[in-house]
Design a protein around this motif. Structure first.
Motif, mmCIF file in Angstrom:
data_model
loop_
_atom_site.group_PDB
_atom_site.id
_atom_site.type_symbol
_atom_site.label_atom_id
_atom_site.label_comp_id
_atom_site.label_asym_id
_atom_site.label_seq_id
_atom_site.Cartn_x
_atom_site.Cartn_y
_atom_site.Cartn_z
ATOM 1 N N PHE A 60 11.262 -3.177 16.891
ATOM 2 C CA PHE A 60 10.871 -2.033 16.056
ATOM 3 C C PHE A 60 10.962 -2.411 14.566
ATOM 4 N N LEU A 61 12.079 -3.045 14.176
ATOM 5 C CA LEU A 61 12.274 -3.388 12.758
ATOM 6 C C LEU A 61 11.207 -4.377 12.277
ATOM 7 N N ASP B 243 4.256 -3.398 8.976
ATOM 8 C CA ASP B 243 3.475 -2.237 8.535
ATOM 9 C C ASP B 243 3.675 -1.969 7.046
ATOM 10 N N ALA B 244 4.869 -2.342 6.536
ATOM 11 C CA ALA B 244 5.161 -2.096 5.113
ATOM 12 C C ALA B 244 4.655 -3.247 4.232
ATOM 13 N N GLY B 245 3.997 -4.235 4.845
ATOM 14 C CA GLY B 245 3.377 -5.292 4.038
ATOM 15 C C GLY B 245 4.012 -6.667 4.159
ATOM 16 N N ALA B 246 5.084 -6.808 4.950
ATOM 17 C CA ALA B 246 5.696 -8.140 5.099
ATOM 18 C C ALA B 246 4.768 -9.039 5.914
#
Ligand SMILES: Cc1cc2nc3c(=O)[nH]c(=O)nc-3n(C[C@H](O)[C@H](O)[C@H](O)COP(=O)(O)OP(=O)(O)OC[C@H]3O[C@@H](n4cnc5c(N)ncnc54)[C@H](O)[C@@H]3O)c2cc1C
Length: 372
Positions: free
Chosen positions: A52-53, A59-62
Motif C-alpha cells: 500500500f505504501l 501515486d504521489a509522484g515517486a
C-alpha cells in the motif's frame, strides 16, 4: 499510527482489544482493562502495508525502481553525487546505476547502505515466527485477543507471543542471548500455548534479526539511516514498525526542508533536522524500555513480578497511553508515587530489588575505582 500516517482502516486484519500477559507459572494478567473506549491494537501484515505504501508513494509522484542494491560509490567532493549500484528486477535482471544527491537507507537490519558507508554494527536479537492456520473454533478464541508469554522456556531475555492475523495466528519468540536455541524456544511457546493452537497448520515460517540499539553512526555524509537500518526497535516490546515509519518521515522532511531553503542536502542539516529531533522525541522512551527489559525479563522472578504489575490498573493506563502516543506520557504525581510503592513491594516479594541494589552498588564502587 493509523491516523498519523493516513493508513486506511481496511488494511487492518484484526482489532485487538484484549491483551493477556502470562507468567512462567501461567499466572495471567489481562492487560487491557484500561484501554480507552474505542481504542484497539491494530494487527496487520507487513506485506500488505508495504505494498500500500509503495503504491501511495508512486501515486504521489515517486519514481519506483525495483531492484537489489549491491554497493555504493561514495562522492569525492562535497557536491559530487553518490552512485547506487543495483540489480534491476524490472524485466530481465541487469546491473544498473543511479546517480543521487542523498540517500535514505531504509533497508532493514542487514542494511547494505549502512555497511557501504561504515555506519558501524549493533547487536541483534533473532525473532522467529510461525504463521499458523487454526481450526475455526480455536481461531475464534483469538478473535480480538493477543497473548504474550514470559518465561525461561520461551525466551531467556524477551517474550513469546500469539498474535491474531487475518485468518491465522502468528506464534513466535525472540532472543539475543540464546540465538542457537531459537527452535527449542519456539517449541517452548508452542507448548505454552498448548491446546489453544492444537490442530493448527503452519503456513509460513519467518526468522529475522532485530536490532538491539541504534547504530554508532546514523548519518554519514549525505546518507541517513532510518527504521531497523538505524536500529530503532524498542527493547521490551520489540516494536519497530511505527518507529520505522516515523523516522523515515522525519528524515524525508528534514531533507526536503533543507533542499527547499538552500538547494542542497548536507550532513550538518541532517544531523540538525533529523537526528536531533529524533533523539529529543524518542531517546528517553527507548532508554526507559531498555531498563524495563533488563529488570523484568532477566529471570523468572522478574517475570512473575512483571505480570503482577501488569494487573495494576494505573500501570495499564500509563502503558496504553504511552503505546497509543508512542511516547512516555507524563504521569500523575500521586499515581506515580503509589506505583513506585507497589513496584518496590512487588520487587521485594520477588527478590529482585535486593539484587538490583547490590548491582548498582557494585557499579558505583567500580566507578570510584576507575579513573574518569
Ligand atoms: C518475527 C517478527 C515479528 C515482529 N513483530 C512486530 C510487531 O508485532 N510490531 C512491530 O511494530 N514490529 C514488529 N517487528 C519489527 C518490525 O518488523 C521491524 O522493526 C520493521 O519491519 C522495520 O521496518 P524497516 O522498513 O526499517 O525494515 P524492514 O521491514 O526490514 O524493510 C527493509 C526493506 O528493505 C529491503 N531491502 C533490504 N536490503 C535491500 C537491498 N540491498 N536492496 C534493496 N532493498 C533492500 C527489504 O526487502 C525490505 O523491503 C517484528 C519483527 C520480526 C522479525
Amino acid at each position: 499510527m493509523l491516523d498519523e500516517f493516513d493508513i486506511p482502516r481496511d488494511l487492518v486484519d484484526r482489532r485487538v482489544t484484549r491483551m493477556r500477559v502470562l507468567s512462567p507459572s501461567n499466572l495471567a494478567a489481562d492487560f487491557s482493562r484500561a484501554l480507552p473506549p474505542g481504542a484497539h491494537i491494530p494487527m496487520l501484515r507487513r506485506e500488505v502495508l508495504d505494498s500500500f505504501l509503495r503504491r501511495r508513494a508512486a501515486d504521489a509522484g515517486a519514481n519506483l525502481v525495483p531492484g537489489l542494491v549491491t554497493s555504493l560509490s561514495l562522492p569525492v567532493g562535497p557536491s559530487d553525487p553518490y552512485l547506487v549500484h543495483y540489480i534491476s528486477s524490472d524485466g530481465p535482471s541487469s546491473k544498473s546505476v543511479l546517480e543521487v544527491d542523498a540517500i535514505v537507507g531504509a533497508d532493514g537490519a542487514n542494511s547494505r547502505v549502512a555497511r557501504e558507508v561504515g555506519a558501524g554494527d549493533y547487536t541483534t536479537a533473532i525473532a522467529f515466527q510461525e504463521r499458523i492456520r487454526l481450526p475455526d473454533e480455536a481461531m475464534a478464541y483469538y478473535d480480538d485477543l493477543a497473548e504474550m508469554y514470559v518465561g525461561g522456556d520461551v525466551s531467556p531475555d524477551f517474550y513469546g507471543w500469539v498474535f491474531p492475523k487475518c485468518d491465522h495466528v502468528a506464534v513466535g519468540t525472540g532472543t539475543v542471548a540464546a540465538k542457537p536455541e531459537i527452535k527449542k524456544l519456539q517449541s517452548g511457546i508452542r507448548a505454552r500455548a498448548g491446546t489453544k493452537i492444537a490442530g493448527g497448520r503452519v503456513i509460513k515460517v519467518e526468522a529475522h534479526p532485530i536490532p538491539e540499539h541504534p547504530r554508532p553512526r546514523r548519518v554519514v555524509g549525505r546518507v541517513a539511516l532510518v527504521g531497523d537500518a538505524a536500529g530503532y526497535v524498542t527493547r521490551c516490546s520489540g516494536e519497530g514498525i511505527y518507529f520505522a515509519a516515523k523516522s523515515g518521515r522525519l528524515c524525508g522532511q528534514a531533507m526536503a526542508k533543507e533542499w527547499e531553503l538552500t538547494g542542497a542536502v548536507t550532513e550538518a542539516g541532517l544531523r540538525r533536522g533529523y537526528l536531533r529531533q529524533w533523539d529529543d522525541e524518542f531517546l528517553l522512551t527507548f532508554r526507559f524500555l531498555d531498563l524495563l527489559q533488563r529488570v523484568f525479563y532477566g529471570g523468572n522472578t522478574g517475570r512473575e513480578a512483571l505480570v503482577e504489575m501488569c494487573a495494576d490498573e494505573y500501570v495499564q493506563r500509563r502503558t496504553f497511553e504511552s503505546y497509543l502516543h508512542k511516547r512516555m506520557v507524563p504521569g500523575e504525581p500521586w499515581g506515580d508515587l503509589g506505583l513506585l510503592w507497589r513496584t518496590a513491594g512487588t520487587m521485594v516479594r520477588c527478590g529482585i530489588l535486593g539484587k538490583e541494589v547490590e548491582r548498582l552498588r557494585r557499579l558505583e564502587l567500580q566507578a570510584q575505582v576507575l579513573p574518569h
